[in-house]
Design an enzyme around this catalytic site. Sequence first.
Site, PDB file in Angstrom:
ATOM      1  N   GLY A  41      13.979  22.514 -73.677  1.00  0.00           N
ATOM      2  CA  GLY A  41      14.534  23.975 -73.600  1.00  0.00           C
ATOM      3  C   GLY A  41      16.009  23.979 -73.403  1.00  0.00           C
ATOM      4  O   GLY A  41      16.758  25.162 -73.801  1.00  0.00           O
ATOM      5  N   ASP A  98      17.401  24.938 -68.871  1.00  0.00           N
ATOM      6  CA  ASP A  98      17.148  26.116 -69.275  1.00  0.00           C
ATOM      7  C   ASP A  98      17.060  27.340 -68.090  1.00  0.00           C
ATOM      8  O   ASP A  98      17.677  28.391 -67.898  1.00  0.00           O
ATOM      9  CB  ASP A  98      16.241  26.432 -70.557  1.00  0.00           C
ATOM     10  CG  ASP A  98      14.870  25.926 -70.152  1.00  0.00           C
ATOM     11  OD1 ASP A  98      14.550  25.346 -68.808  1.00  0.00           O
ATOM     12  OD2 ASP A  98      13.984  25.741 -71.127  1.00  0.00           O
ATOM     13  N   ASP A 101      12.241  28.176 -62.611  1.00  0.00           N
ATOM     14  CA  ASP A 101      10.862  29.094 -62.206  1.00  0.00           C
ATOM     15  C   ASP A 101      10.514  28.755 -60.837  1.00  0.00           C
ATOM     16  O   ASP A 101      10.835  29.450 -60.018  1.00  0.00           O
ATOM     17  CB  ASP A 101      10.076  29.066 -63.366  1.00  0.00           C
ATOM     18  CG  ASP A 101       9.001  30.107 -63.424  1.00  0.00           C
ATOM     19  OD1 ASP A 101       9.005  31.171 -62.571  1.00  0.00           O
ATOM     20  OD2 ASP A 101       8.068  29.936 -64.244  1.00  0.00           O
ATOM     21  N   LYS A 129      14.803  32.819 -62.528  1.00  0.00           N
ATOM     22  CA  LYS A 129      13.744  33.776 -61.981  1.00  0.00           C
ATOM     23  C   LYS A 129      13.770  33.684 -60.654  1.00  0.00           C
ATOM     24  O   LYS A 129      12.735  33.225 -60.151  1.00  0.00           O
ATOM     25  CB  LYS A 129      12.591  33.429 -62.623  1.00  0.00           C
ATOM     26  CG  LYS A 129      12.791  33.420 -64.250  1.00  0.00           C
ATOM     27  CD  LYS A 129      11.107  33.391 -64.852  1.00  0.00           C
ATOM     28  CE  LYS A 129      11.012  33.361 -66.345  1.00  0.00           C
ATOM     29  NZ  LYS A 129       9.883  33.037 -66.931  1.00  0.00           N
ATOM     30  N   PHE A 150       8.457  36.524 -69.152  1.00  0.00           N
ATOM     31  CA  PHE A 150       8.468  35.060 -70.178  1.00  0.00           C
ATOM     32  C   PHE A 150       9.525  35.297 -71.294  1.00  0.00           C
ATOM     33  O   PHE A 150       9.393  36.283 -71.988  1.00  0.00           O
ATOM     34  CB  PHE A 150       7.254  34.917 -70.998  1.00  0.00           C
ATOM     35  CG  PHE A 150       7.121  33.278 -71.315  1.00  0.00           C
ATOM     36  CD1 PHE A 150       6.838  32.272 -70.434  1.00  0.00           C
ATOM     37  CD2 PHE A 150       7.258  32.932 -72.564  1.00  0.00           C
ATOM     38  CE1 PHE A 150       6.809  30.828 -70.703  1.00  0.00           C
ATOM     39  CE2 PHE A 150       7.322  31.733 -73.044  1.00  0.00           C
ATOM     40  CZ  PHE A 150       7.271  30.741 -72.267  1.00  0.00           C
ATOM     41  N   ARG A 163      12.359  28.552 -80.680  1.00  0.00           N
ATOM     42  CA  ARG A 163      13.477  28.092 -79.973  1.00  0.00           C
ATOM     43  C   ARG A 163      14.722  27.996 -80.856  1.00  0.00           C
ATOM     44  O   ARG A 163      15.755  27.887 -80.011  1.00  0.00           O
ATOM     45  CB  ARG A 163      13.069  26.397 -80.130  1.00  0.00           C
ATOM     46  CG  ARG A 163      13.088  25.729 -78.883  1.00  0.00           C
ATOM     47  CD  ARG A 163      12.953  24.212 -78.931  1.00  0.00           C
ATOM     48  NE  ARG A 163      11.704  23.688 -78.338  1.00  0.00           N
ATOM     49  CZ  ARG A 163      11.335  23.855 -77.165  1.00  0.00           C
ATOM     50  NH1 ARG A 163      12.046  23.937 -76.344  1.00  0.00           N
ATOM     51  NH2 ARG A 163      10.218  22.731 -77.046  1.00  0.00           N
TER      52      ARG A 163
END
Length: 174
Positions: A41, A98, A101, A129, A150, A163
Site C-alpha cells: 500500500g 499507507d 487503522d 483512521k 475503506f 492501486r
Amino acid sequence: MPKLSDAPFISKRQLDLRLGRLATEISTNAEVDIVVCVLGGAFMFTADLVRRLHRNDLEVGFVRASSYGNSTQSSGKPVCCGLENIRVNGKNVLLVDDILDTGNTLKTLREGLILAGAKSVKTCVLLDKAMHHRSNIAADFVGFHIESKFVVGYGLDFAGHYRSLPEIWTLEEP
Ligand code: IMP
Ligand code: MG
C-alpha cells in the site's frame, strides 16, 4: 467489484500540497538514516515522499505486510515479511505505511525493527483512521486524519484493484 464514489476523496492536488509540508515536518523533526516502506500500500506514497526529502545519503528499504486479504475488514493479525533483508542495526528508521487503522501492522513492524537493532524508529502514515486504534500506537507523522471508511487508490487496493489510481477514492456502499 465495488464501484468508486463519484469524485475523489483526496485529490492529486491535495496530496501534492500535503506531501510537501509533510516532508518539511519530517526533515525538521526527525533524524532519518533509512526509510522503510511497507509494501504494497505505501509504495506510491513512499516514492513521492522520499523524493521530497532531497537527500542523497538516504537509504530506502522494503518490507511487506498484509492483513486484509480480499476483505475490507482487517484480520487483526498482519503477516509481515522482509525485515531480515534490510540492515537497520544502529540506524534511525522512518517506517512509512499507507494507513493506520487498528495499528497492528505498525506495532508489529516497529517491534521487529527495534529487535533488529534500530537506534530509533519514527512512524509516518499517509492516512490515520484515528477513531479506530486498538493497538495503543500513534504515528509520529500523519498526512491526513480521516473517518473510518475503506479507501482505495494512490497505492491502496481493494482485493488487488484500484492501486494505480493517482488520487484517493472511497468505494460506493453495496
Ligand atoms: P492496521 O494493521 O489495522 O492498522 O491496518 C493497516 C493496514 O491495513 C494498512 O497498511 C493498509 O494496507 C490496510 N488498510 C487499512 N485500511 C485500509 C483501507 O481503507 N483501504 C485499503 N487498505 C487499508
Ligand atoms: Mg499496508
